[in-house]
Design a protein around this motif. Structure first.
Motif, PDB file in Angstrom:
ATOM      1  N   TYR A  40       0.847  -1.148  -0.140  1.00 45.43           N
ATOM      2  CA  TYR A  40      -0.063   0.078  -0.034  1.00 45.43           C
ATOM      3  C   TYR A  40       0.737   1.295   0.157  1.00 45.43           C
ATOM      4  O   TYR A  40       1.873   1.346   0.305  1.00 45.43           O
ATOM      5  CB  TYR A  40      -1.059  -0.120   1.032  1.00 45.43           C
ATOM      6  CG  TYR A  40      -1.895  -1.030   1.230  1.00 45.43           C
ATOM      7  CD1 TYR A  40      -3.241  -0.543   0.717  1.00 45.43           C
ATOM      8  CD2 TYR A  40      -1.796  -2.325   1.741  1.00 45.43           C
ATOM      9  CE1 TYR A  40      -4.078  -1.653   0.879  1.00 45.43           C
ATOM     10  CE2 TYR A  40      -2.980  -3.209   1.884  1.00 45.43           C
ATOM     11  CZ  TYR A  40      -3.781  -2.988   1.282  1.00 45.43           C
ATOM     12  OH  TYR A  40      -4.765  -4.007   1.461  1.00 45.43           O
TER      13      TYR A  40
ATOM     14  N   GLN B 231      -1.737   7.851   1.129  1.00 49.44           N
ATOM     15  CA  GLN B 231      -2.160   8.747   0.596  1.00 49.44           C
ATOM     16  C   GLN B 231      -2.411  10.037   1.399  1.00 49.44           C
ATOM     17  O   GLN B 231      -2.156  11.106   0.845  1.00 49.44           O
ATOM     18  CB  GLN B 231      -3.516   8.604   0.004  1.00 49.44           C
ATOM     19  CG  GLN B 231      -4.043   9.628  -1.138  1.00 49.44           C
ATOM     20  CD  GLN B 231      -5.314   9.227  -1.693  1.00 49.44           C
ATOM     21  OE1 GLN B 231      -6.199   8.467  -0.873  1.00 49.44           O
ATOM     22  NE2 GLN B 231      -5.652   9.611  -3.010  1.00 49.44           N
TER      23      GLN B 231
ATOM     24  N   ILE C 257      -5.157   7.068   5.303  1.00 49.29           N
ATOM     25  CA  ILE C 257      -5.755   6.537   4.006  1.00 49.29           C
ATOM     26  C   ILE C 257      -4.859   5.977   3.081  1.00 49.29           C
ATOM     27  O   ILE C 257      -3.665   6.659   2.922  1.00 49.29           O
ATOM     28  CB  ILE C 257      -6.402   7.785   3.354  1.00 49.29           C
ATOM     29  CG1 ILE C 257      -7.654   8.384   4.019  1.00 49.29           C
ATOM     30  CG2 ILE C 257      -7.048   7.220   2.027  1.00 49.29           C
ATOM     31  CD1 ILE C 257      -8.256   9.591   3.451  1.00 49.29           C
TER      32      ILE C 257
ATOM     33  N   VAL D 253      -3.630   3.362  -0.252  1.00 55.27           N
ATOM     34  CA  VAL D 253      -3.849   3.338  -1.543  1.00 55.27           C
ATOM     35  C   VAL D 253      -3.278   2.067  -2.103  1.00 55.27           C
ATOM     36  O   VAL D 253      -2.045   1.649  -1.797  1.00 55.27           O
ATOM     37  CB  VAL D 253      -3.666   4.248  -2.616  1.00 55.27           C
ATOM     38  CG1 VAL D 253      -4.064   4.037  -3.984  1.00 55.27           C
ATOM     39  CG2 VAL D 253      -4.155   5.617  -2.266  1.00 55.27           C
ATOM     40  N   ASP D 254      -4.185   0.790  -2.479  1.00 53.15           N
ATOM     41  CA  ASP D 254      -3.489  -0.175  -2.968  1.00 53.15           C
ATOM     42  C   ASP D 254      -3.237  -0.122  -4.592  1.00 53.15           C
ATOM     43  O   ASP D 254      -3.495   0.731  -5.207  1.00 53.15           O
ATOM     44  CB  ASP D 254      -4.449  -1.593  -2.755  1.00 53.15           C
ATOM     45  CG  ASP D 254      -5.590  -1.553  -3.574  1.00 53.15           C
ATOM     46  OD1 ASP D 254      -5.856  -0.677  -4.664  1.00 53.15           O
ATOM     47  OD2 ASP D 254      -6.614  -2.585  -3.505  1.00 53.15           O
TER      48      ASP D 254
ATOM     49  N   GLN E 240      -7.640   1.280  -5.066  1.00 55.09           N
ATOM     50  CA  GLN E 240      -8.644   1.346  -3.986  1.00 55.09           C
ATOM     51  C   GLN E 240      -8.083   1.936  -2.760  1.00 55.09           C
ATOM     52  O   GLN E 240      -6.904   1.754  -2.560  1.00 55.09           O
ATOM     53  CB  GLN E 240      -9.118  -0.271  -3.955  1.00 55.09           C
ATOM     54  CG  GLN E 240      -9.659  -0.657  -4.965  1.00 55.09           C
ATOM     55  CD  GLN E 240     -11.032  -0.104  -5.325  1.00 55.09           C
ATOM     56  OE1 GLN E 240     -11.993   0.297  -4.440  1.00 55.09           O
ATOM     57  NE2 GLN E 240     -11.299  -0.106  -6.661  1.00 55.09           N
ATOM     58  N   THR E 241      -9.029   2.786  -2.303  1.00 59.31           N
ATOM     59  CA  THR E 241      -8.580   3.300  -0.902  1.00 59.31           C
ATOM     60  C   THR E 241      -8.946   2.674   0.460  1.00 59.31           C
ATOM     61  O   THR E 241     -10.014   2.128   0.140  1.00 59.31           O
ATOM     62  CB  THR E 241      -8.930   4.896  -0.861  1.00 59.31           C
ATOM     63  OG1 THR E 241     -10.264   5.007  -1.146  1.00 59.31           O
ATOM     64  CG2 THR E 241      -8.287   5.614  -2.168  1.00 59.31           C
TER      65      THR E 241
ATOM     66  N   ASN F 110      -9.187   3.370   4.559  1.00 60.86           N
ATOM     67  CA  ASN F 110      -8.975   3.984   5.920  1.00 60.86           C
ATOM     68  C   ASN F 110      -8.623   3.102   6.918  1.00 60.86           C
ATOM     69  O   ASN F 110      -9.384   2.358   7.392  1.00 60.86           O
ATOM     70  CB  ASN F 110     -10.246   4.849   6.161  1.00 60.86           C
ATOM     71  CG  ASN F 110     -10.115   5.997   7.074  1.00 60.86           C
ATOM     72  OD1 ASN F 110      -8.966   6.100   7.465  1.00 60.86           O
ATOM     73  ND2 ASN F 110     -11.028   6.683   7.458  1.00 60.86           N
TER      74      ASN F 110
END
Length: 98
Positions: free
Chosen positions: A64, A67, A75, A77-78, A82-83, A85
């Protein structure tokens, strides 16, 4: 003579971006030596989490990118965009620095 259309422009942009990424990858080992990932808070060493930091999920091994960092959550991001939390406690127990 070939026409300059959007597919040719996109191809050129991708090639230039690939060259830039290759140049950056060759500099990463030198840059990583100058990055501090720990700081001291009240004498206790703590990891610094900032946007752009790469973290790996301990259970699935998925990579990940941070972000954004909030007061008590992050947060992530992969690779697919996709995000997710994640709370501070989940971050510390479920992820490692990559």
């Amino acid at each position: 003579m070939n026409k300059l259309d959007s597919s040719v422009i996109l191809k050129l942009l991708r090639e230039e971006r690939a060259k830039q990424l290759d140049a950056l990858r060759s500099e990463l080992p030198a840059l990583a030596e100058n990055v501090t990932v720990h700081t001291s808070v009240d004498g206790i060493p703590k990891k610094i989490v900032t946007a752009g930091l790469k973290l790996r999920d301990k259970t699935g091994g998925k990579l990940y990118t941070v972000q954004a960092v909030g007061a008590d959550s992050v947060i992530l991001v992969d690779p697919t965009g996709q995000t997710v939390n994640v709370s501070d406690s989940q971050l510390e127990s479920g992820f490692d620095l990559d």
